[in-house]
Scaffold this active site. Sequence first.
Site, PDB file in Angstrom:
ATOM      1  N   GLU A  89      -1.794  -7.179  -5.397  1.00 15.24           N
ATOM      2  CA  GLU A  89      -2.789  -6.305  -5.978  1.00 15.24           C
ATOM      3  C   GLU A  89      -1.694  -5.419  -6.739  1.00 15.24           C
ATOM      4  OE1 GLU A  89      -5.647  -5.661  -2.318  1.00 15.24           O
ATOM      5  OE2 GLU A  89      -5.546  -3.440  -3.149  1.00 15.24           O
ATOM      6  N   CYS A 334      -3.036   5.507  -1.312  1.00 14.42           N
ATOM      7  CA  CYS A 334      -1.731   4.749  -0.522  1.00 14.42           C
ATOM      8  C   CYS A 334      -1.628   4.822   1.105  1.00 14.42           C
ATOM      9  CB  CYS A 334      -0.383   6.235  -0.351  1.00 14.42           C
ATOM     10  SG  CYS A 334       0.681   6.231   0.835  1.00 14.42           S
TER      11      CYS A 334
END
Length: 354
Positions: A89, A334
């Site tokens: 990813e 994040c």
Amino acid sequence: MNPKEPLFGKTLTQLEEVRSLLGLPSYTPKQIARWLYQAHLREIQAMTDLSKEVRRILDERYTIGTEPPLHVSTSLDGTRKYLFPPGIESAYIPDRDRATLCLSTQIGCKMGCRFCLTGKQGFGGNLSPREILNQYESLPERDRVTNFVYMGMGEPLDNLDAVLESITVLTSAWGYGFSPSRITVSTVGILTGIERFLTESSCHLALSLHSPFDEERALLMPIQARHPLKEVLEVIRSFDLPRQRRVSFEYIVFEGFNHSSRHVKELARILQGIRCRINLIRFHALGESVILGDGRALKPASEEQILQFQELLNRKGIRTTVRRSRGQDIEAACGQLSTAKLRGNLHTEPRLFT
Ligand code: SF4
């Protein structure tokens, strides 16, 4: 018959080994590198400045080896999360005149940070330099990328050989030709890895800090027990880094946990003598509550609390920025990358590339 070996991802030295193995002319490695990294070629037969015979010999044993993405999710803010085979990813983050690509270096991760979805996924393997670089080469927005952060799935310094090789291809004149100042590698703080990274590359370093106190940091990050923050900071301090090389500290702000005046004071003490900045990051809840070993739950600090903390740190002379949250609605922010999670959602928004 053995499967063909990919050429993409190889450094010039490794292409020289291919040349030597096949008995090809001395100029072929540079020609192949140019076709791979500057002309973005997908077929060996299209390398028209190699003779037909050289192309035939190469084609017998090698393939190009790039792979298009399998899936994309697009955020309302323009951030795009891509899934590359076999489960890699990355996040493409456009922002005015710059566009940052957040690269993964492993499938899953061994580090087990409590605030991170990838950490919960466990470890599925290291990525090769080819798989790291393919996230850039096969990105539909490739030509718009200006910066790279190694902050996706995995701990880059736990796969350092592959990371350094990928950086060599990104920064060499025969490769993509990016300046090392466009690249930041993030780590939880692996001692030998930091030493080697600072010696063998010229890229920026980002360290996940999250608390200046050992016992608190250990609640968040198991790595603290093996590689204590004090020793990590000593290693960083021992390097006389040039001004253009940046060391930053990533700091997720958790409500009532790590943003008091006590934290400000201790951060000022432990970071003394290191030219650096702190990036404050908003915590993105993971869907289920995270309860730490001491019984406290991790919660996102409010915008106001983050700005207050920034103000206190700036007043202490520590340059502090607040990182804008991007891609939160597609779980590309994040600590939110997780192939396991993405795979679960594949049926909702599939998009196949050809
Ligand atoms: S924050 Fe980084 S090092 Fe920690 S578990 Fe997540 S991916 Fe691994």
